[in-house]
Scaffold this motif. Structure first.
Motif, PDB file in Angstrom:
ATOM      1  N   UNK A 262      -9.503  -6.125 -13.490  1.00  0.00           N
ATOM      2  CA  UNK A 262      -8.966  -4.631 -13.505  1.00  0.00           C
ATOM      3  C   UNK A 262      -9.320  -3.303 -12.288  1.00  0.00           C
ATOM      4  N   UNK A 263     -10.943  -3.545 -12.296  1.00  0.00           N
ATOM      5  CA  UNK A 263     -11.086  -2.280 -11.587  1.00  0.00           C
ATOM      6  C   UNK A 263     -10.381  -2.560 -10.165  1.00  0.00           C
ATOM      7  N   UNK A 264     -10.830  -4.005  -9.525  1.00  0.00           N
ATOM      8  CA  UNK A 264      -9.873  -4.162  -8.061  1.00  0.00           C
ATOM      9  C   UNK A 264      -8.697  -3.178  -8.368  1.00  0.00           C
ATOM     10  N   UNK A 265      -7.630  -2.934  -9.299  1.00  0.00           N
ATOM     11  CA  UNK A 265      -6.253  -2.999  -9.415  1.00  0.00           C
ATOM     12  C   UNK A 265      -5.478  -1.008  -9.664  1.00  0.00           C
ATOM     13  N   UNK A 266      -6.945  -0.806  -9.589  1.00  0.00           N
ATOM     14  CA  UNK A 266      -7.347   0.999  -9.859  1.00  0.00           C
ATOM     15  C   UNK A 266      -7.965   1.705  -8.645  1.00  0.00           C
ATOM     16  N   UNK A 267      -8.371   0.879  -8.351  1.00  0.00           N
ATOM     17  CA  UNK A 267      -8.947   1.027  -6.969  1.00  0.00           C
ATOM     18  C   UNK A 267      -7.930   0.885  -6.146  1.00  0.00           C
ATOM     19  N   UNK A 268      -6.518   0.312  -5.803  1.00  0.00           N
ATOM     20  CA  UNK A 268      -6.053  -0.092  -5.273  1.00  0.00           C
ATOM     21  C   UNK A 268      -5.252   0.602  -5.026  1.00  0.00           C
ATOM     22  N   UNK A 269      -4.413   1.393  -6.359  1.00  0.00           N
ATOM     23  CA  UNK A 269      -3.424   2.091  -7.003  1.00  0.00           C
ATOM     24  C   UNK A 269      -4.214   3.826  -6.487  1.00  0.00           C
ATOM     25  N   UNK A 270      -5.550   3.895  -6.729  1.00  0.00           N
ATOM     26  CA  UNK A 270      -5.847   5.514  -6.217  1.00  0.00           C
ATOM     27  C   UNK A 270      -5.975   5.377  -4.768  1.00  0.00           C
ATOM     28  N   UNK A 271      -5.954   4.625  -4.408  1.00  0.00           N
ATOM     29  CA  UNK A 271      -6.751   4.828  -2.486  1.00  0.00           C
ATOM     30  C   UNK A 271      -5.470   4.273  -1.431  1.00  0.00           C
ATOM     31  N   UNK A 272      -4.203   2.928  -2.279  1.00  0.00           N
ATOM     32  CA  UNK A 272      -4.298   2.638  -1.225  1.00  0.00           C
ATOM     33  C   UNK A 272      -2.585   2.633  -1.928  1.00  0.00           C
ATOM     34  N   UNK A 273      -2.176   3.619  -2.802  1.00  0.00           N
ATOM     35  CA  UNK A 273      -0.511   3.574  -3.859  1.00  0.00           C
ATOM     36  C   UNK A 273      -0.225   2.600  -4.084  1.00  0.00           C
ATOM     37  N   UNK A 274      -1.308   1.315  -4.240  1.00  0.00           N
ATOM     38  CA  UNK A 274      -0.310   0.267  -5.012  1.00  0.00           C
ATOM     39  C   UNK A 274      -0.374   0.017  -5.896  1.00  0.00           C
ATOM     40  N   UNK A 275       0.735  -0.522  -6.404  1.00  0.00           N
ATOM     41  CA  UNK A 275       0.799  -0.328  -7.970  1.00  0.00           C
ATOM     42  C   UNK A 275       1.767  -2.166  -8.530  1.00  0.00           C
ATOM     43  N   UNK A 276       0.551  -2.364  -9.133  1.00  0.00           N
ATOM     44  CA  UNK A 276       1.172  -4.276  -9.188  1.00  0.00           C
ATOM     45  C   UNK A 276       2.448  -4.174  -9.960  1.00  0.00           C
TER      46      UNK A 276
END
Length: 209
Positions: free
Chosen positions: A188-202
């Protein structure tokens, strides 16, 4: 060289099937027993994977539309197998993620008795072929060749991975001010981090798979 490799590989396969042994028929029967119990365990695991968990309306927060579409008059029932990663990545409530984490990790219990029988049969099969144990048999046709090389390679991989994992956990803890990060919270928090800093949206990526 290619022909030699093919012939050597073919000979090894025949030996691993016991063709060079006088008790080849007994070895073949043992192999059939192993395959039968493996098939049984696979079928039982399919049943366990089809299990669903019902969520109350207040437990669905954060779940994406494609999961909420399964909602019926009797409520929302989520499949452990097909919806597990979606719950881990999107469910906002940690207890909901924990519920699925525990259920997913208990799926194998359905095979406990058969798995013990499988281990016993595998050991007997390896012994009939002249191997010390099933581990030696399983690795005999692999690049690693034996358990000594396997454990050496495992340690070479495991140590740096554990170090990096600790760093990643600390990064998530600091980023989201979390004291105790549980296994069911990491995705959950890895997804939030990836979306915030790498613009990766699952969910954006999902449409391509």
């Amino acid at each position: 060289n290619e022909n030699k490799q093919f012939i050597n590989s073919l000979i090894l396969d025949l030996k691993r099937n016991g063709l060079h042994k006088e008790n080849f028929l007994k070895i073949s029967k043992k192999a059939i027993e192993i395959e039968q119990i493996k098939t049984k365990m696979s079928e039982q695991l399919l049943v366990a994977n089809s299990t669903t968990i019902k969520l109350e309306p207040n437990e669905t927060e954060g779940l994406p539309a494609h999961m909420l579409e399964k909602n019926t008059k009797s409520g929302l029932s989520i499949s452990i197998a097909s919806d597990l990663q979606g719950v881990f990545k999107f469910a906002k409530q940690s207890p909901v993620r924990k519920k699925f984490y525990l259920a997913a990790n208990k799926r194998g219990q359905i095979n406990e008795k058969d798995f013990k029988a499988y281990l016993q049969l595998s050991q007997e099969y390896a012994s009939m072929l002249g191997f010390e144990n099933f581990t030696e048999y399983a690795l005999s046709d692999r690049m690693v060749q034996n358990k000594q090389n396997f454990f050496k390679l495992q340690k070479q991989i495991e140590i740096p991975l554990k170090e990096q994992f600790k760093k990643d956990l600390e990064l998530l803890k600091n980023e989201f001010t979390i004291t105790n990060l549980q296994p069911w919270d990491i995705s959950y928090y890895s997804s939030l981090y990836s979306k915030k800093y790498f613009n990766i949206d699952p969910l954006e990526i999902r449409q391509y798979f």
